[in-house]
Scaffold this motif. Structure first.
Motif, short mmCIF file in Angstrom:
data_model
loop_
_atom_site.label_atom_id
_atom_site.label_comp_id
_atom_site.label_asym_id
_atom_site.label_seq_id
_atom_site.Cartn_x
_atom_site.Cartn_y
_atom_site.Cartn_z
N THR A 7 -22.83 -16.73 18.01
CA THR A 7 -21.38 -16.87 18.20
C THR A 7 -21.11 -17.74 19.41
O THR A 7 -21.62 -17.48 20.51
N ILE A 48 -19.42 -19.26 22.71
CA ILE A 48 -18.68 -18.61 23.78
C ILE A 48 -17.65 -19.60 24.34
O ILE A 48 -17.90 -20.81 24.37
N ASP A 49 -16.51 -19.08 24.78
CA ASP A 49 -15.47 -19.97 25.27
C ASP A 49 -15.67 -20.28 26.76
O ASP A 49 -16.59 -19.80 27.41
N GLU A 50 -14.75 -21.08 27.29
CA GLU A 50 -14.91 -21.58 28.66
C GLU A 50 -14.88 -20.46 29.69
O GLU A 50 -15.65 -20.49 30.66
N ASN A 51 -14.00 -19.48 29.50
CA ASN A 51 -13.91 -18.39 30.47
C ASN A 51 -15.21 -17.58 30.52
O ASN A 51 -15.68 -17.21 31.60
N ARG A 61 -18.18 -18.66 29.67
CA ARG A 61 -19.21 -19.51 30.26
C ARG A 61 -19.10 -19.57 31.78
O ARG A 61 -20.11 -19.53 32.50
N ASN A 69 -12.44 -10.23 25.85
CA ASN A 69 -12.60 -11.68 25.66
C ASN A 69 -13.46 -12.36 26.72
O ASN A 69 -13.81 -13.53 26.55
#
Length: 333
Positions: free
Chosen positions: A120, A122-125, A127, A161
């Motif tokens: 899946t 992962i988004d910027e936050n 990371r 999130n």
């Protein structure tokens, strides 16, 4: 009827399967990895025994997929993985007079043979948070969480999130041998601190209708972060929560129930091998007239893999996530 595999048989079959496997010695496998490969076979057989006991092929299939990822990090190719499964099958046939158990194993292997392991994104936050953790920058990680709160992100969003996906990713990275176990443990420790930071900034909710919950994981279970997230969500709902944590002996959990008499017992389980402990605890609870009105809510990876286990072990409610647990509690309210 399928019989389970006892502890002595697990070790015997593991040794036999390992001898078969190492007859085909691969130059791509480091010598120091042999013990870990043997341990993986032994753990798989332990899981097979548990899956047979609870008639849950889903548990075995999930573990096989996890094992495929883990062994891939030890230079075990798909072709070698298939060979390893064949070695285990041959060992089962050689050491067990149980065709149903072999058939059960065969079915699980066949079902996962061509399944791909999906990663899946992962988004910027997530990371950014992970980068702080991998740098062992606790202060930076906590300041980042504070900045998310200051920007208006609520507790539920931060938990679900950022923190939860970050922990899933660290687990995957460890399975793939990208990071060391100390980094995974450090990620857990920092995330505990982040959750404490968030909870101190929230106002107490006096609702909850007087509902009380005891939350725990049984002896041997070393994972409690997900359970703590659930308890924090409960607290936000005004539910009086007693968080015992993980690795709590069955007898001790039972004693806490008799002492506090909560409305709900919340049990979280990540590792299938501790299912018998949960069953033993539920039997103790059902035998006590004082606790007959108490509901038992279960969650965690084991039940997410096979929700039908909820009914099989005698629990009342299954929650597939922290938010689902809150919804279930609202029904009780």
């Amino acid at each position: 009827m399928m019989k389970t595999i006892d502890g002595n048989q697990v070790y015997t079959i593991a040794r036999t399967a390992s001898s078969f496997f190492f007859q085909r010695k691969s130059t791509t496998i480091a010598t120091e990895d042999y013990q870990q490969i043997y341990n993986a076979i032994k753990d798989l057989l332990t899981l097979l025994s548990c899956a047979i006991t609870f008639r849950s092929i889903a548990l075995l299939e999930h573990y096989l997929l996890w094992l495929k990822l883990r062994l891939g990090a030890f230079a075990i190719t798909d072709e070698l993985f298939k060979y390893k499964m064949d070695c285990i099958r041959r060992a089962l046939e050689a050491e067990l007079d149980q065709k149903p158990a072999v058939y059960f194993f065969d079915e699980a292997v066949k079902n996962v043979q061509n399944q791909e392991i999906t990663i899946t994104p992962i988004d910027e936050n997530v990371r950014t948070y992970l980068n702080y953790i991998m740098s062992m920058d606790r202060e930076g990680a906590l300041h980042f969480i504070e900045s998310m709160m200051a920007s208006g992100m609520n507790m539920h969003s931060i938990y679900l999130n950022i923190l939860e996906p970050a922990l899933y990713e660290t687990g995957r990275l460890w399975q793939s041998r990208v990071i060391d176990i100390y980094q995974e443990h450090y990620a857990t420790a920092v995330t505990h601190a982040a959750m404490s930071l968030i909870m101190t900034r929230l106002k107490e909710n006096n609702g909850g209708g007087g509902l009380s919950v005891i939350a725990a994981s049984p002896s041997g279970e070393g994972h409690d972060l997900g359970l703590r997230m659930v308890c924090d969500f409960f607290e936000l709902e005004g539910i009086h929560t007693f968080f015992l944590g993980c690795n709590i002996p069955t007898e001790s959990i039972y004693k806490s129930l008799v002492f506090r008499k909560p409305d709900v017992l919340c049990l979280s389980l990540t590792l299938p091998e501790f299912l018998p402990d949960v069953v033993a605890l539920i039997h103790m609870i059902r035998a006590n007239p004082v606790l007959t009105s108490m509901k038992i809510l279960v969650g965690g990876q084991v039940f997410n893999i096979d929700p039908v286990l909820t009914e099989k072990i005698g629990a009342d409610i299954y929650a597939g996530s922290a938010m689902d647990a809150v919804k279930q509690m609202r029904v009780l309210l």
